[in-house]
Design an enzyme around this catalytic site. Structure first.
Site, PDB file in Angstrom:
ATOM      1  CD  GLU A  43      -2.748   1.073   2.580  1.00 40.39           C
ATOM      2  OE1 GLU A  43      -3.878   1.577   2.532  1.00 40.39           O
ATOM      3  OE2 GLU A  43      -2.274   0.544   3.616  1.00 40.39           O
ATOM      4  CE  LYS A 114      -7.673   0.727   3.339  1.00 43.84           C
ATOM      5  NZ  LYS A 114      -6.543   1.465   3.962  1.00 43.84           N
ATOM      6  CB  CYS A 157      -4.067  -1.840   4.369  1.00 41.09           C
ATOM      7  SG  CYS A 157      -3.178  -1.499   5.920  1.00 41.09           S
TER       8      CYS A 157
END
Length: 270
Positions: A43, A114, A157
């Site tokens: 990330e 995300k 993440c």
């Protein structure tokens, strides 16, 4: 699907776009020299800095990151996951936290914005408000179907704390799931490995988790330990705490063995 080597790259990205891309290229080349055909970056691989500075350079970071990924894929003839980078969202002053999967011809295979944003007060005194600069994605992540590499699922993440997202990927047939991350040092030491192992075990899938490590900027410390985990939850490779790579073999025979021995996905009631 065949047996092949995959690599999870570990970086200490900083507020310097070109420096980050140079570091990433060096480690991608190292992974390829060791035989990797599938490579994942963490990330924020191309930029980690203050949020206002990230936004100010958003267009340049997005453009150069995508160009870099396509160049690396073509140059080294690999499939590459561009862990994540900011992509400006029109008329918002914000960005999507975006991951791209690119094939050896430099073509985009899959894209994911995300969906779970890191708005957390960490016990070390740091406060994170990802939503202050990032627009949450509205679509669950895709699975890219590859005859050679298996079915590749995407995530980023903080997603790792939401098992329903990974069950979605399993339902779509994921064999290998990416979890590129910039886990904080404090949460990482307690939760990183156990969460990744849980996602591998409960979905009987390989996990490839590239990571940020060290002091990225100011008080922003990341955990490291980029890992590759097999469907039984065994850690096959761990990059430790310094920039480097975790590299391991992805084996269809192992996938079949685990799913045969532990057919939990077939036993679901809900």
């Amino acid at each position: 699907m065949k047996s092949y080597l995959a690599a999870a790259i570990q970086l200490t990205s900083v507020p310097d776009l070109q420096k980050n891309l140079d570091q990433a290229e060096e480690l991608i080349e190292l992974a390829v020299r060791q035989g990797a055909e599938l490579v994942g970056l963490p990330e924020n691989f191309s930029y980690m800095g203050e949020e206002k500075d990230k936004l100010a350079q958003g267009d340049a970071i997005a453009l150069e990151s995508e160009k870099f990924l396509k160049k690396m894929a073509q140059r080294f003839q690999i499939t590459i996951l561009g862990g994540s980078f900011p992509v400006p969202v029109d008329n918002t002053g914000k960005v999507y936290n975006t991951t791209l999967l690119i094939d050896p011809n430099g073509q985009e295979l899959a894209r994911y914005y995300k969906v779970h944003l890191f708005d957390v007060n960490v016990p070390d005194g740091n406060t994170y408000r990802e939503s202050s600069t990032v627009v949450a994605g509205t679509q669950l992540p895709p699975v890219h179907f590859s005859e050679k590499l298996g079915n590749l699922g995407l995530s980023i993440c903080y997603d790792v704390r939401f098992p329903e997202l990974y069950r979605h990927l399993a339902d779509k047939g994921a064999d290998v799931i990416f979890v590129p991350a910039a886990f904080t040092a404090l949460t990482g030491k307690d939760h990183w490995q156990v969460l990744l192992q849980a996602r591998a075990i409960e979905n009987t899938a390989y996990i490839i988790a590239p990571a940020q490590t060290g002091n990225n900027y100011a008080r922003r410390l990341t955990h490291g330990h980029a890992v590759i985990i097999d469907p039984w939850g065994v850690i096959l490779a761990d990059a430790g705490e310094k920039p480097g790579i975790a590299i391991a073999q992805i084996k269809p025979t192992r996938l079949e063995q685990v799913r045969r021995q532990m057919p939990s996905l077939q036993h679901r009631v809900f």
